[in-house]
Each structure stands twice: as C-alpha cells, then as structure tokens.
Design a protein around this motif. Structure first.
Motif, short mmCIF file in Angstrom:
data_model
loop_
_atom_site.label_atom_id
_atom_site.label_comp_id
_atom_site.label_asym_id
_atom_site.label_seq_id
_atom_site.Cartn_x
_atom_site.Cartn_y
_atom_site.Cartn_z
N PHE A 119 4.51 3.26 6.73
CA PHE A 119 5.59 3.02 5.76
C PHE A 119 6.36 1.74 6.10
N ILE A 120 6.64 1.55 7.39
CA ILE A 120 7.34 0.32 7.81
C ILE A 120 6.51 -0.92 7.47
N ASN A 121 5.22 -0.84 7.76
CA ASN A 121 4.35 -1.99 7.48
C ASN A 121 4.16 -2.21 5.98
N PHE A 122 4.18 -1.14 5.21
CA PHE A 122 4.11 -1.27 3.75
C PHE A 122 5.31 -2.09 3.25
N ILE A 123 6.50 -1.78 3.77
CA ILE A 123 7.70 -2.53 3.38
C ILE A 123 7.58 -4.00 3.82
N LEU A 124 7.09 -4.22 5.04
CA LEU A 124 6.93 -5.59 5.54
C LEU A 124 5.92 -6.38 4.71
N LEU A 125 4.87 -5.70 4.27
CA LEU A 125 3.87 -6.38 3.44
C LEU A 125 4.43 -6.72 2.06
N ILE A 126 5.23 -5.84 1.51
CA ILE A 126 5.89 -6.14 0.23
C ILE A 126 6.80 -7.35 0.40
N LEU A 127 7.54 -7.39 1.50
CA LEU A 127 8.39 -8.55 1.78
C LEU A 127 7.54 -9.81 1.96
N LEU A 151 -4.70 -6.71 -0.37
CA LEU A 151 -5.83 -5.95 0.22
C LEU A 151 -5.39 -5.20 1.46
N ILE A 152 -4.59 -5.82 2.31
CA ILE A 152 -4.08 -5.14 3.52
C ILE A 152 -3.23 -3.93 3.12
N THR A 153 -2.41 -4.12 2.08
CA THR A 153 -1.57 -3.02 1.58
C THR A 153 -2.43 -1.85 1.11
N VAL A 154 -3.53 -2.15 0.42
CA VAL A 154 -4.46 -1.11 -0.03
C VAL A 154 -5.05 -0.36 1.16
N ILE A 155 -5.41 -1.11 2.21
CA ILE A 155 -5.96 -0.47 3.42
C ILE A 155 -4.97 0.50 4.03
N ILE A 156 -3.72 0.10 4.11
CA ILE A 156 -2.68 0.96 4.70
C ILE A 156 -2.46 2.20 3.83
N ILE A 157 -2.45 2.01 2.52
CA ILE A 157 -2.27 3.16 1.62
C ILE A 157 -3.43 4.14 1.76
N PHE A 158 -4.66 3.62 1.82
CA PHE A 158 -5.83 4.48 1.99
C PHE A 158 -5.75 5.26 3.31
N ASP A 159 -5.34 4.58 4.38
CA ASP A 159 -5.25 5.25 5.67
C ASP A 159 -4.12 6.27 5.68
N PHE A 160 -3.03 5.94 5.00
CA PHE A 160 -1.87 6.84 4.94
C PHE A 160 -2.26 8.16 4.28
N PHE A 161 -3.00 8.08 3.17
CA PHE A 161 -3.39 9.29 2.44
C PHE A 161 -4.77 9.80 2.84
N ARG A 162 -5.35 9.19 3.89
CA ARG A 162 -6.65 9.58 4.42
C ARG A 162 -7.73 9.58 3.33
N ILE A 163 -7.72 8.55 2.53
CA ILE A 163 -8.73 8.38 1.48
C ILE A 163 -9.99 7.81 2.14
#
Length: 212
Positions: A14-22, A107-119
């Motif tokens: 979640f922290i990295n998701f925010i940093l990537l958005i920034l 793309l990095i954000t997508v990777i983090i989201i996939f890992d977060f939800f274990r897709i």
C-alpha cells in the motif's frame, strides 16, 4: 503473513502504491510545467526575455520548431535559431524518455496490485524482483532525460548568462519545471534504492516462511 521491518507485506504494498502514484504524478507534472527556463537576449541595444517549457515558449501556442523554421530565414542569426532548434529537440527527447518511464511505473503498479491480491495471472513474469529492476530503469530513464535536456539547453541555476548578443548561443536560467525535474532525479534514486532493499527483504522472508 510475511512481515518486513515490523510491517506486513500488504502494508508495504500500500505504501509503495502511494509512492508510485506520486512518482507518476511527478513525471507528468514536470512535463506539463510551462515555465522551465528563461534567458535575456540582446537585439542591438534592446533586451528581450525568452521564457519557456519543454516544447513551447511561455504563453505561446507554437512550438520552438515552428519558431526555428521562421527564424532560420530571418535576420536573427544562427545563434538564436540554433537555440530554438536545441530547445525543441531536447524537449522531445525528455518527453519521450519520461513518457516511457511513466508507462513503466504503471506496469510496476500493476505488479504490486497483482501481488497484493495474489492474482496468479502472469505470476512468473510479473514478479516483485522484476518490478525492482523496472523501477531502476525508470530512475535511469529520468536521469538521462534530465541530463540530456540540461546539457543541450545549457542549463544553469546559479551562474546564468545574460545579455549575450542574439547571434550567439548561451545558457538558460532554470526555473520551476527544471527544478522540479532535478528534484525528481533525487526522488527516484532514493525510491529505487529503498524499493530494491525492500523487495530483497520480502523475498528473503518469503523463502524463510515457506521453509517453516
């Protein structure tokens, strides 16, 4: 649940998701900034001020390329015309590099989201290790974009050269956009190092967790 430095992996995601958005906002915001530099030019005894962004002079709708095309057949001389061409070419390179960097951040954000939800979709391709490498590529792309732009336009923040005759090329004085882009260089270096260390630690903890 895997923990790193006292926090769950999902919290770090979640922290990295925010940093990537920034990060994405920083890159797009800098490219959209309309005031990157200024310079004073002597035309005879008159002084003219040129201000602009990456592609357009400040408050103008035509690009530097259009002004260069008009300029090269005029009386202004090669120095000023060459500058207009340099401003345009450097701006195009900067935008190309940072646009690619922005796409990689998505793309990095997508990777983090996939890992977060274990897709499990493309699990072998979209790994956290690869996201760390991709973020390093973003850092390099932005660094090259800024260095190339600054070198071509002869950027300066402290010793700006003023009052050069129009037939000579000279440095430009950096303003908000250039300062923002420079800040982004330091931001991405720090972010890349931190993210690499975090991903490495997560990988080690997951391996240890699997052995238990």
């Amino acid at each position: 649940m895997v923990q790193v430095w006292g926090l769950d992996k999902k919290i770090w995601h979640f922290i990295n998701f925010i940093l990537l958005i920034l990060s994405f906002a920083f890159l797009i915001g800098a490219m959209d900034y309309d005031h990157w530099f200024s310079q004073y030019i002597l035309i005879g005894t008159a002084k003219s001020k040129l201000e602009g962004g990456l592609i357009f002079p400040l408050d103008k709708s035509d690009t530097y390329k259009k002004y260069y095309d008009d300029c090269k057949n005029s009386y202004y001389g090669s120095g000023f015309c060459d500058e207009l061409e340099a401003f345009y070419n450097a701006g195009v390179v900067y935008i190309l590099f940072d646009t690619l960097a922005s796409v990689i951040i998505v793309l990095i954000t997508v990777i983090i989201i996939f890992d977060f939800f274990r897709i499990s979709l493309l699990k072998n391709c979209l790994t956290l290790k690869k996201s760390s490498i991709l973020l390093f590529i973003v850092c390099v792309l932005h660094f090259l974009a800024f260095v190339i732009w600054a070198g071509v336009v002869k950027l300066s923040f402290t010793k700006c050269t003023y009052d050069y005759p129009i037939h000579e090329r000279h440095s430009v004085c950096g303003y908000g956009g250039a300062a923002f882009a420079l800040w982004n260089v330091f931001f991405f270096v720090i972010f890349s190092v931190y993210y690499h260390m975090l991903v490495r630690k997560i990988d080690m903890e997951e391996m240890r967790y699997e052995r238990i």
